[in-house]
Design an enzyme around this catalytic site. Structure first.
Site, PDB file in Angstrom:
ATOM      1  N   GLU A 184       0.841  -1.207   0.000  1.00 49.04           N
ATOM      2  CA  GLU A 184       0.000   0.000   0.000  1.00 49.04           C
ATOM      3  C   GLU A 184       0.877   1.258   0.000  1.00 49.04           C
ATOM      4  O   GLU A 184       0.779   2.120   0.881  1.00 49.04           O
ATOM      5  CB  GLU A 184      -0.996  -0.021   1.171  1.00 49.04           C
ATOM      6  N   GLU A 194      -4.724  -8.805  -0.576  1.00 50.83           N
ATOM      7  CA  GLU A 194      -5.548  -8.542   0.606  1.00 50.83           C
ATOM      8  C   GLU A 194      -6.994  -8.428   0.148  1.00 50.83           C
ATOM      9  O   GLU A 194      -7.326  -7.576  -0.673  1.00 50.83           O
ATOM     10  CB  GLU A 194      -5.128  -7.256   1.326  1.00 50.83           C
TER      11      GLU A 194
HETATM   12  O1  AHR Z   1      -5.178  -6.167   6.791  1.00 51.75           O
HETATM   13  C1  AHR Z   1      -5.140  -5.020   7.564  1.00 51.75           C
HETATM   14  C2  AHR Z   1      -4.497  -3.847   6.839  1.00 51.75           C
HETATM   15  O2  AHR Z   1      -5.283  -3.472   5.759  1.00 51.75           O
HETATM   16  C3  AHR Z   1      -3.141  -4.085   6.231  1.00 51.75           C
HETATM   17  O3  AHR Z   1      -2.109  -3.965   7.154  1.00 51.75           O
HETATM   18  C4  AHR Z   1      -3.060  -3.031   5.185  1.00 51.75           C
HETATM   19  O4  AHR Z   1      -2.257  -3.404   4.108  1.00 51.75           O
HETATM   20  C5  AHR Z   1      -4.503  -2.807   4.791  1.00 51.75           C
HETATM   21  O5  AHR Z   1      -4.837  -1.473   4.777  1.00 51.75           O
END
Ligand code: AHR
Length: 492
Positions: A173, A297
């Site tokens: 991110e 994710e």
């Molecule tokens: O999964 C939780 C968080 O969500 C992670 O650390 C981040 O990459 C995302 O914003």
């Protein structure tokens, strides 16, 4: 009666096993207490890894595990987590609750965990607060088999042979917690990092994954693909389903009304459009080099359970979440020509977990059971599957009643996974598979009220059970209960 038509003559290719991947961050009780308890714990463990959790994850054939973050990755300096534990510094986990991180779980422990799980490691490097040299050294430390400073350090720390670490992420991110960068700036940094990510053994290539877009930021994907695509193997994508759509009040994991139920499912289905559009952007930019899409994710993100640390992201897991997992995996299966990996967030005790733990107790969530029902898709040949079905739910959040995908394995067995998204109505379905005369049909279903979940006192309230099927010419009929996920295996 709804109809499912499976056309085994048409396929988009092989479903990469890594689509069934997982993500574990130094966040709340995912690593500490969830996966790792330390060698001295009373909880049964092997080299510190919880034996019950390892066995449960092995049972769903976990193919790949992403670590150490998440946002944590861009604050993590790997040297803090190697060498004798007594000498490892304690640091502050600034992203997740400001708690002390004693670094007792580091590179050696992560790779030992992957060994026990029988899965591939995927390490996210630190771009936000690290250096090119640090990342380059980490790769040398893990993968260099010959003589070099980092290989010598690894040996001094007790690991003689290099590890196979095929997947490396270039930050996380980068548009947010990973450095708040502009796409142009990140793309340049990404080129620089990728240049020094060396392959030390040609038999073990390194797969380089750029930090990708948030949700529908197609401009990010375009810029990174245009400027750095030639040095990359894949670009990632992060998308979370927020039940209410509002970050301030996301909605409870196991207490919601019908309107929120359908809104969550509609939001989950949006990942289809995201995958389609990001893939199209990558294809248009990188004409002579195919970039993969790594959805590293995804999952449902709810409010934390009452009384738990707000920074630990601990949430229950309901049948609604099982449906969200089911439709997401169906979508990834059907985009297997682009989606090369996906990692649900996160494995244990955080967000949409497979497993929840409390002391020495453990429970398997409804989402875990979906991964169990779907595991036959791993490495199988995706086949075309069409659901002729009505829409259900309120007009603004209408979703298809049935959502399905199918694959065929090397033995010719066909796996058809189907979700009935209707909260209240069962769905009789006729499934047609022209030309397939199955020797036997096995069917399992996971069903319950949308809010149904497992607790430590009733850990098996939601679990798969056999489903009756009636054979018909070229297929079968069955009735899917409301709010259910079914897996039909047609034995060749
Ligand atoms: O999964 C939780 C968080 O969500 C992670 O650390 C981040 O990459 C995302 O914003």
């Amino acid at each position: 009666m709804a109809k499912l038509l499976v056309n085994a003559a048409r396929s988009k290719g092989t479903i990469n096993r890594n689509i069934y991947g997982h993500f574990s961050e130094h966040l709340g009780r995912c690593i500490y207490g969830g996966l790792y308890v330390g060698e001295d714990s009373d909880i049964p463990n092997v080299n510190g890894m919880r034996s019950d959790v390892v066995a449960a994850l092995r049972a769903i054939d976990i193919p790949v595990l992403r670590w150490p973050g998440g946002c944590f990755a861009d604050t993590y300096h790997w040297r803090d987590g190697v060498g004798p534990k007594a000498g490892r510094p304690s640091i502050v986990n600034t992203n997740w609750g400001g708690v002390t991180e004693d670094n007792s779980f580091g590179t050696h422990e992560f790779l030992e965990l992957c060994r026990q799980l029988g899965c591939k490691p995927y390490i996210s490097g630190n771009v936000g607060s690290g250096t090119v040299q640090e990342m380059s050294d980490w790769i040398e430390y893990c993968t260099m088999g010959g003589v070099s400073p980092m290989a010598a350090l690894r040996r001094a720390n007790g690991q003689d042979a290099p590890w196979d670490v095929p997947y490396w992420g270039i930050g996380n991110e980068a548009w947010g917690c990973g450095g708040n960068m502009r796409a142009e700036y990140y793309a340049d940094l990404c080129r620089q990092y990728a240049t020094y990510m060396r392959v030390y053994d040609p038999a073990r290539p390194i797969y380089k994954i750029a930090s990708g877009a948030n949700t529908d930021d197609y401009a990010w994907t375009k810029t990174v693909a245009e400027r750095a695509g030639g040095l990359l193997d894949a670009i990632s994508l992060h998308y979370y389903t927020i039940p209410t759509g509002e970050w301030q009040h996301k909605g409870a994991a196991a207490a919601f009304g019908t309107a929120e139920y359908y809104a969550s499912l509609r939001r989950a289905l949006f990942i289809d459009e995201l995958v389609e559009n990001h893939s199209r952007v990558m294809r248009a930019v990188c004409k002579d080099r195919k970039l993969g899409l790594v959805v590293d994710e995804w999952g449902v993100w709810c409010d934390v359970e009452e009384g738990t640390h707000p920074g630990f992201l601990y949430q229950q897991n309901s049948m609604r979440d099982a449906l969200i997992a089911a439709v997401s995996l169906n979508i990834f299966n059907d985009h297997c020509d682009t989606v090369v990996m996906a990692n649900i967030a996160q494995t244990v005790n955080v967000l949409q977990s497979m497993i929840l733990t409390e002391g020495d107790r453990m429970l398997l969530t409804p989402t875990y059971h979906v991964f169990g029902l779907y595991k036959g898709h791993q490495g199988a040949r995706q086949v075309e599957c069409y659901a002729q079905t009505k829409l259900v739910g309120p007009e603004a959040d209408a979703v298809p009643q049935l959502h399905a995908s199918a694959s065929q394995n090397a033995e010719g067995d066909l796996l058809l996974t189907v979700a009935n998204l209707d909260e209240a109505q069962s769905c009789p379905v006729e499934c047609i598979v022209p030309g397939m005369s199955a020797r036997a049909i096995e069917a399992l279903v996971l069903a319950g009220d949308a809010r149904a979940h497992n607790t430590f006192d009733a850990p098996q309230a939601v679990q798969p059970r056999p489903l009756a099927v009636t054979r018909a010419a070229d297929g079968f009929t069955a009735t899917l209960p409301p709010c259910s996920v079914a897996a039909f295996t047609l034995k060749a």
